[in-house]
Design a protein around this motif. Structure first.
Motif, PDB file in Angstrom:
ATOM      1  N   ASP A  92      -3.580  -0.481  -2.145  1.00  0.00           N
ATOM      2  CA  ASP A  92      -4.253   0.772  -1.813  1.00  0.00           C
ATOM      3  C   ASP A  92      -3.292   1.926  -2.034  1.00  0.00           C
ATOM      4  O   ASP A  92      -2.084   1.778  -1.896  1.00  0.00           O
ATOM      5  N   ALA A  97       0.870  -1.186   0.000  1.00  0.00           N
ATOM      6  CA  ALA A  97       0.000   0.000   0.000  1.00  0.00           C
ATOM      7  C   ALA A  97       0.903   1.231   0.000  1.00  0.00           C
ATOM      8  O   ALA A  97       2.002   1.191   0.545  1.00  0.00           O
ATOM      9  N   ALA A 134      -6.839  -2.455   3.853  1.00  0.00           N
ATOM     10  CA  ALA A 134      -6.412  -3.054   2.581  1.00  0.00           C
ATOM     11  C   ALA A 134      -5.536  -4.276   2.815  1.00  0.00           C
ATOM     12  O   ALA A 134      -5.188  -4.981   1.867  1.00  0.00           O
ATOM     13  N   GLN A 188      -3.101   6.124  -1.068  1.00  0.00           N
ATOM     14  CA  GLN A 188      -3.714   7.294  -0.450  1.00  0.00           C
ATOM     15  C   GLN A 188      -2.887   8.527  -0.786  1.00  0.00           C
ATOM     16  O   GLN A 188      -1.718   8.611  -0.404  1.00  0.00           O
ATOM     17  N   ALA A 238      -7.777   3.115   6.471  1.00  0.00           N
ATOM     18  CA  ALA A 238      -7.955   2.652   5.090  1.00  0.00           C
ATOM     19  C   ALA A 238      -6.782   1.775   4.667  1.00  0.00           C
ATOM     20  O   ALA A 238      -6.967   0.742   4.004  1.00  0.00           O
ATOM     21  N   GLY A 277     -10.696   5.180  -1.458  1.00  0.00           N
ATOM     22  CA  GLY A 277      -9.355   5.033  -2.004  1.00  0.00           C
ATOM     23  C   GLY A 277      -9.360   5.084  -3.516  1.00  0.00           C
ATOM     24  O   GLY A 277      -9.958   5.974  -4.119  1.00  0.00           O
TER      25      GLY A 277
END
Lengths: 386, 633
Positions: free
Chosen positions: A181, A150, A202, A183, A198, B263
């Motif tokens: 993911d 991520a 993931a 961000q 978040a 996301g």
């Protein structure tokens, strides 16, 4: 317009930077520059002349930066131009240098474009670019052998470019990698709680982080509370720099793979000399900014010595292939893309008695993470190397 | 992405909403009663965090921690009271919005003072004793402190509601926000009421800041990061509505949390990054709300402000075109500038910036003064002009001269669209809608790498060979700016200009005599946009590059500051203000280390000396002399 070497026996260096907007990095940087100027002047100056440093604040705004650069060139009649921290200001001055035919050493901005896409004859850069910083971390990141990654990065060119480089280099080395993911957070305004959750949801095996400064502080505290980093590898840009690691205090993470500056553990004669002089002068320890500021002035000094004067054309010729000793060891300005081979330290973070330090670090020479001359030729405008 | 994750994200949103609500509630109270748009509110928040940090490091232990947070908020409240007594109280009689200038200067001073006291490094405070760990919620670890914050919002909301509805003081505050003049007429001591409200508002901001201590490091960017969001919350909720502010804070925090939860989503084969939306989501919400509900969610139409300052005289042409003659003389003097300043080439460089600033400020004044349209997003048109010039030159490969003159048309298109929505609103709502549009435009420019160069902007925007020497570029700039200033002035003395004014002073009467006020204002908005675009276009070629800063909120605020500094009620005001501000900035930044504080200090001094603006002050003095002369002859 060629710059006129001032007859009063002074070599003037004009420096433009965002001192008020980025004080955490640029205060130590200023001190590093002043140390270098003092050392040069105490040892008799350059070409028998004293060096004068004229600093200007650019208000973190490219328009203002160009104005103060104009002022330095036309009113203060500086011989050389240097400085900048923010990438877009670095680029604006890169282009200004080309237009006005002034020699410009970009000290600190990280965007690849300064030496590649928008490179030109008049501009050189000291600090390792975003690409180089990421490439330094990739071999160890590949060695972790993790599949699900991520990413979290500040939503502007530096963050985007770091994330894109990381994905491309990792994919090349590890074709089965998955990015689960991503961000992109507004710079300085990360909603750390939501972002951390978040990322955790993931279920990645490893995380690549590009956040720094206040964003990093928020992210690390939330991550520690919510257990984001437990059982996961973290690869993080810049986090080992004292500027960003020290403010974390007892939240400093363990075992992150980072780039940084372990000033307390580098045992080379050139760094020892720098460290001693710095501590003597300021009664404080150096940050990475101090090294960059110091090496910037020293680069200019060596360039002037090699050129024998401060004429723009002679400086360009002198800087192509210029070699010097920095606190990080020998560096060279590559003729093929005007990028210095100054590297950085890669290691793991460790929380020792409530304070973050780097351990198991090694110095990665910038030359080892730069593309070859043939590859660079494709990235750079043809007239930039004439 | 599962449902339990979604629920916990909503809880995250609730925690984020609390601090935002506290700051916004204070801002809303202050605005409601005193009608001051308080830019320094974010600075109070920042100072709250810093003071809390210091107190906590002195007083360790659980009790010490909580007492420190409260004490920090109280100290900030006192700071707010002092600000009101020694600064704002002196300028209530000034024209509307003028107080904004004082609070803008305060932001600069407080920022540098904070840097001086606490240093440049971020300061991460300790975790809250007793709430340092996490609680298990739906299989996830959730910070205990965040649960506490979730509760703080409604508790403070309840307390404020009790204060405003169940105490005599609260009744006075509500009365004052409805009709200040009437409250004064009933013999209530307004001065102390205002001081108390300001102190309470600052206290809430300080508390919002202090409560953030365990969540984020104290840093020097906090003031500007929170102030934008707080204004949005106040406006979306409806001015003066505390419950509205809570609901708005909640909506915005939740939408952000949902964007982060989403996301990167694959929509029909295209990867959409919702997390990138968090850059601008609050402004999207604000634009949407204001277009659909012009007074926010819980707001009511603003009562007519009974101005305590004297009514403004209409602009009158001087006898025999005196102003024009003076203007022509000044133009000739300036035209010769490159010749008599050839010894110091920087003079011309600075003069170009001064001229561009003067054009930008005058174009803003054109709608702000005569039409009363307080745009907080005027940089949008400046930036659109600058970017259009850069794109026409570098991507469309048009000649530079053509790009320079075509670029303002792009700003016009922006002004046509934004203006159409904006002129339907009035007062602060209009100001905030223009700000929202400008921020949305900024976010698009900031993100669209392939077209606008993203956050790095575009470079290589240099003028044609015959203009590449600075004196030549200066002369061209001077001619274009002078022609623009003359045209703007000419329009104000035309029937169109008087119609603009009529619409501002009395919408109903203007409407009754057949003036389509909205349309007149819309056209004025477009004209102002065109000239701001020209300023932007000139700016792009003078710097060789454009960047997103050219349409960011700080640029808009600079424009407001210039207009207010010069004086809203005179035609020379914006020119005087732009030149003074830009020149001061340049001079102070060159000669002092703490230049922000010095600049702020000088502006504060000017504010106290010239509450009508610099040009406004001299005009009033001049009129007085003339009247005395007239009486004695």
């Amino acid at each position: 317009m060629a710059t006129i070497t001032s007859a009063q026996g002074v070599i003037k260096i004009g420096e433009v930077n965002s001192y008020k907007a980025q004080p955490a990095f640029l205060e130590p940087y200023r001190m590093g520059m002043e140390l270098a100027v003092d050392q040069i002047n105490q040892s008799g100056g350059l070409l028998g002349k004293q060096v004068e440093l004229i600093r200007r604040d650019d208000n973190a705004n490219p328009g203002d930066a160009v104005r103060v650069a104009e002022e330095l060139v036309s009113r203060d009649q500086v011989d050389l131009l240097t400085g900048t921290f923010l990438s877009h200001i670095g680029l604006a001055l890169t282009d200004f240098a080309k237009q006005k035919q002034v020699f410009f050493l970009a000290s600190e901005p990280l965007t690849n474009k300064i030496t590649w896409d928008n490179g030109n004859r008049y501009t050189f850069r000291l600090r390792p670019s975003t690409y180089m910083q990421v490439a330094m971390l990739v071999p160890e990141a590949v060695a972790m052998n993790k599949k699900r990654w991520a990413l979290v990065y500040p939503n502007y060119e530096y963050g985007q470019s770091a994330a894109a480089t990381f994905k491309a280099l990792m994919k090349a080395a590890q074709p089965d990698i998955e990015f689960v993911d991503e961000q992109a957070t507004p710079l300085g305004k990360v909603d750390a709680g939501s972002v951390v959750q978040a990322l955790a949801d993931a279920k990645p095996d490893a995380i690549f982080n590009v956040l720094f400064g206040a964003d990093l502080g928020k992210f690390v505290r939330e991550g520690n509370t919510r257990g984001l980093f437990e059982g996961r590898e973290v690869v993080s840009l810049l986090t080992g720099e004292p500027e960003y690691l020290d403010p974390l205090k007892n939240e400093a993470p363990n075992g992150w793979l980072v780039t940084g500056y372990p000033w307390y553990g580098i045992n080379t004669p050139e760094h020892d000399a720098f460290l001693k002089a710095y501590q003597q002068k300021f009664n404080d320890y150096p940050r990475l900014g101090s090294v960059v500021g110091y090496a910037t002035i020293m680069s200019l000094a060596e360039g002037v010595k090699k050129a024998g004067n401060t004429n723009t054309e002679d400086m360009i010729q002198a800087f192509r292939g210029l070699e010097l000793m920095s606190p990080f060891g020998p560096i060279r300005y590559r003729p093929e893309d005007h990028q210095s081979t100054m590297g950085g330290y890669v290691g793991k973070t460790k929380n020792v008695d409530g304070k973050g330090v780097m351990v198991d670090y090694r110095y990665v020479d910038g030359a080892s993470v730069l593309p070859s001359a043939q590859e660079v030729q494709k990235l750079r405008p043809a007239q930039a190397n004439k | 992405m599962d449902f339990s994750g979604f629920l916990v994200q909503l809880l995250n949103g609730l925690a984020s909403a609390s601090s935002l609500f506290l700051v916004a509630a204070g801002l809303s109270l202050i605005f409601g009663v005193t009608r001051i748009v308080n830019f320094a509110h974010g600075s109070f928040y920042m100072v709250g965090v810093y003071i809390a940090y210091t107190l906590v490091s002195i007083w360790s232990g659980a009790l010490g921690f909580w007492v420190s947070l409260l004490l920090a908020a109280l100290v900030v409240g006192v700071l707010g009271a002092l600000t009101e007594i020694f600064l704002l109280r002196r300028i209530y009689k000034a024209p509307e919005l003028f107080q904004l200038l004082a609070t803008f200067a305060l932001v600069l001073v407080i920022k540098d003072a904070t840097l001086w006291i606490w240093g440049p490094e971020e300061l991460l405070g300790p975790r809250a004793p007793g709430l340092s760990g996490a609680v298990e919620i739906l299989g996830r670890r959730f910070p205990a402190y965040d649960l506490f914050l979730v509760a703080v919002g409604p508790v403070v909301l309840g307390l404020l509601w009790l204060l405003l509805t169940r105490t005599r003081w609260g009744v006075l505050v509500r009365a004052a926000s409805h009709d200040r003049g009437m409250v004064a007429a009933l013999g209530v001591n307004q001065a102390w009421l205002f001081t108390a409200v300001f102190a309470l508002g600052a206290f809430l901001a300080g508390l919002g800041g202090a409560l953030q201590l365990p969540r984020e490091p104290a840093n020097l960017e906090m003031d500007l990061h929170i102030i934008g969001a707080a204004f949005v919350v106040v406006v979306v909720g409806g001015m003066g509505s505390i419950p509205g502010a809570y609901v708005a804070a909640l909506i915005i925090a939740e939408i952000k949390a949902i964007c982060i939860w989403l996301g990167v989503v694959d929509i029909a084969g295209v990867e959409v990054s919702f997390s990138k939306l968090t850059l601008v989501v609050e402004f999207l919400v604000m634009a949407l709300v204001l277009v659909l509900r012009p007074w926010g969610l819980f707001g009511r139409p603003q009562p007519l402000s009974r101005h305590t300052s004297h009514a403004e005289e209409p602009f009158r042409l001087g006898k025999g075109n005196q102003a024009l003659l003076w203007g022509l003389l000044l133009f000739l003097i300036l035209l010769a500038l490159p010749w008599y300043s050839s010894e110091s080439p920087y003079t011309v460089v600075l003069a170009i910036d001064l001229l561009i600033a003067a054009l930008f400020a005058t174009s803003l004044h054109f709608i702000m003064g005569p039409a009363g349209l307080h745009s907080f997003g005027h940089a949008a048109y400046f930036g659109l002009g600058a970017y259009a010039a850069a794109i026409l030159l570098t991507k469309v490969s048009l000649p530079m001269e053509v790009s320079l003159l075509l670029a303002p048309l792009v700003a016009v298109i922006g002004a046509i669209v934004f203006g159409w929505f904006a002129v339907r609103l009035s007062g602060v709502y209009l100001a905030m809608l223009t700000l929202a549009f400008a921020q949305i435009a900024w976010a698009i420019v900031y993100q669209w790498d392939s077209f606008t160069g993203g956050s790095n902007g575009l470079i290589g925007v240099w003028p044609a060979a015959w203009l590449s020497a600075k004196p030549a570029y200066y002369v061209m700039t001077l001619v274009l700016v002078a022609a623009s200033l003359w045209a703007l002035r000419r329009m104000l003395f035309a029937p169109f200009g008087y119609a603009m004014r009529a619409g501002r002073d009395s919408f109903v009467r203007a409407d009754a005599i057949g003036i389509d006020v909205k349309r007149v204002h819309w056209v004025a908005f477009i004209i102002a946009g065109a000239f701001a675009g020209l300023a932007g276009s000139l700016f792009a070629f003078s710097k060789g590059s454009v960047s997103p800063e050219s349409l960011f909120v700080t640029k808009s605020v600079d424009g407001l500051v210039m207009v207010l500094l010069g004086g809203v009620q005179t035609l020379a005001g914006p020119i005087v203000g732009a030149v003074s501000f830009t020149w001061l900035h340049d001079m102070v930044a060159r000669n002092t280390e703490y230049w922000r504080a010095v600049l702020g200090g000088v502006i504060l001094l000017l504010v106290l000396l010239f509450p009508q603006g610099i040009a406004g002050y001299f005009r009033i003095a001049f009129d007085r002399v003339r009247r005395v002369k007239g009486a004695s002859s």
